[in-house]
Design a protein around this motif. Structure first.
Motif: not given
Length: 299
Positions: A172, A176, A223, A226, A230, A249, A253, A265
């Motif tokens: 990720p 990212r 981003y 992501v 991360k 990742t 998600l 998110w």
């Protein structure tokens, strides 16, 4: 056609890229701390420790001290900017020249700028993931048990492994960085040079500010999902008896969307944007002025 650069000019440009990002990181570090805290909390509703950016910062300052906001994880954050941002921002123009060596900077295609950002960002992220892991651990709630960056690095390597611990969340992080760098630098570059091309404004601080403000908004929105993954993966310790909650990742998600909704998110979006907007503005304003001072052509 973009002008050729000597080795000395290239070296200076790379160094100035890292320096400008370090200055921006220092200026926006308190927002970065609360962003990490908000992204790492998996509970929701009234049980959340950090309900919003302002109350979260007040909570940290009251319960842990203002110093946590100002300096918590600052050293690895600066170390990350000195390495990651030097490579990603310095490398962006190298890839742009390689992909379109005969184009003028105002005529380089949008897709070339995006691809250049993806390449430089992914390489930088892969090489410097350990600094990001250290930064997240020290800024997250787990950071209280770590006395300093060096001891934390040794502790992670010993207990979780060098690759599985220090390079945790590489996937990720690279995604990212690919998204962030390709959006941030290319949108700044394209916005600024499109304005110049149509003679709406001339090169200068006001143009740099407007272009970087647009780039900051685009980057935060692109981003954040992501970035949440991360932060979750890197703040989670690797225990031999317990499988990790976030394995990759895509799985992360999907899991976040299923358990917290799509809004999960975008947890920490406001502090993410609040940090990225001034961070991007400071970075490019400083970077462009340093280039003028050292006789390097603008981006």
């Amino acid at each position: 056609m973009m002008s050729a650069e000597t080795g000395t000019v290239k070296a200076k440009r790379f160094c100035l890229a890292g320096l400008s990002n370090m200055i921006a990181q220092t200026a926006t570090h308190p927002i970065d701390v609360i962003k990490i805290r908000m992204q790492c909390q998996v509970n929701s509703g009234s049980t959340r420790s950090y309900k919003n950016m302002v109350s979260g910062m007040k909570r940290i300052a009251t319960t842990e001290g203002v110093s946590v906001l100002l300096t918590g994880g600052l050293y690895p954050a600066l170390l990350r900017e000195a390495s990651f941002s030097t490579i990603r921002m310095g490398g962006y123009e190298e890839f742009k020249r390689m992909l379109e060596p005969h184009s003028d900077k105002t005529t380089v295609k949008w897709r070339t700028k995006v691809l250049s950002g993806m390449c430089s960002g992914s390489i930088a992220a892969f090489l410097t993931t350990p600094t990001d892991v250290l930064k997240v651990r020290l800024q997250s709630e787990q950071g209280h048990s770590y006395p300093n960056t060096h001891k934390l690095c040794m502790k992670i390597a010993r207990e979780e492994g060098v690759i599985s611990g220090l390079w945790r969340g590489t996937q990720p992080n690279m995604i990212r960085a690919m998204i962030g760098t390709s959006v941030q630098i290319s949108s700044y570059d394209h916005t600024k040079n499109t304005i110049i091309k149509h003679q709406l404004m001339s090169e200068g601080p006001l143009l740099h500010f407007i272009s970087s403000a647009i780039a900051g908004l685009c980057t935060a929105t692109a981003y954040n999902p992501v970035d949440v993954v991360k932060s979750r993966m890197q703040s989670e310790r690797k225990l031999t008896t317990t499988p990790p909650r976030y394995r990759n990742t895509l799985q992360a998600l999907v899991l976040i969307a299923r358990t917290e909704g799509v809004r999960g998110w975008y947890k920490g979006w406001l502090p993410c944007w609040t940090r990225i907007a001034p961070h991007t503005c400071v970075t490019f304003l400083v970077f462009e002025q340093l280039r003028v001072m050292t006789n390097i052509q603008p981006i």
